[in-house]
Write an enzyme that holds these catalytic residues in place. Structure first.
Site: not given
Ligand SMILES: [Zn+2]
Length: 222
Positions: A115-118, A156, A184, A186
């Site tokens: 995931c690009e956020h975490h 996703q 995920h 995260c």
């Molecule tokens: Zn994430």
């Protein structure tokens, strides 16, 4: 709800290969691939070493010493090698000589992304079907295209759309459905720590806009 696909038809070159930004493109900078892989690995290793040092880890320890380089190499050569258009698989197609006109379903394709956020893993399965018009594609190419777009920092929803558009431009048909079902880390390993929740995304067009086609597909992948 409107199930028609309204996204304009993009060529493979326009998706990810060019610097033209569209909603489905991964946001990368113009100069993203000016440095060689080797230069990137060296620089990322130095940066990751800084993170480890800041965490208070002793980088002189045998076990930790090689970690910055290992992480950097893994980022460039494995986890995120799908950022670089030079790694895009050739989506060669063949004429549909045998005139097969029904659904072709490939299910349980492994999805291993981040995931690009975490920068934590997204792991799951993709299920894909298409109804050939004039062209058919080698089965392993479907796995390759899932792998290529998975190997980026992702969300996703975008991953699902990128796979759909790549197949659409290779096959010359809208009659494609892409479903991804994934966990995920995260969500499961941090934050709300819900180990059981999964995320499903889908994109489809052409014949799959009709409910009976989707039902046949979902019956097959069930
Ligand atoms: Zn994430």
């Amino acid at each position: 709800m409107n199930f028609e696909t309204t996204t304009p038809l993009l060529t493979a070159e326009e998706i990810g290969d060019s610097h033209m930004m569209t909603s489905v493109d991964t946001p990368v900078r113009q100069d993203a691939f000016e440095r060689s892989d080797e230069e990137k690995i060296e620089r990322i290793a130095g940066l990751f070493r800084g993170i480890m040092e800041e965490l208070g880890l002793n980088l002189d320890d045998d076990s930790l010493n090689g970690t910055p380089y290992r992480v950097a190499k893994m980022y460039i050569k494995e986890l995120f090698d799908g950022l670089d258009p030079k790694n895009k698989p050739k989506l060669s197609t063949f004429d549909n000589k045998y005139g097969y006109r029904k659904m072709l379903v490939e299910k349980d394709i492994r999805v291993s992304s981040a995931c690009e956020h975490h920068f934590l893993p997204i792991v799951g399965r993709a299920h894909i079907a298409y109804i050939a018009e004039s062209k058919v594609i080698g089965l392993s190419k479907i796995n390759r295209i899932v792998e290529y777009y998975s190997h980026r920092p992702q969300v996703q929803e975008r991953l699902t759309l990128q796979i759909y558009h790549a197949l659409r431009s290779a096959l010359g048909t809208d009659s494609i459905i892409v479903v991804i079902d994934a966990e995920h880390l995260c969500v499961s390993a941090r934050g709300v720590k819900d180990e059981n929740s999964r995320t499903t995304t889908l994109e489809y067009g052409g014949a799959f806009a009709k409910e009976d086609y989707r039902k046949e597909f979902f019956d097959i992948i069930k």
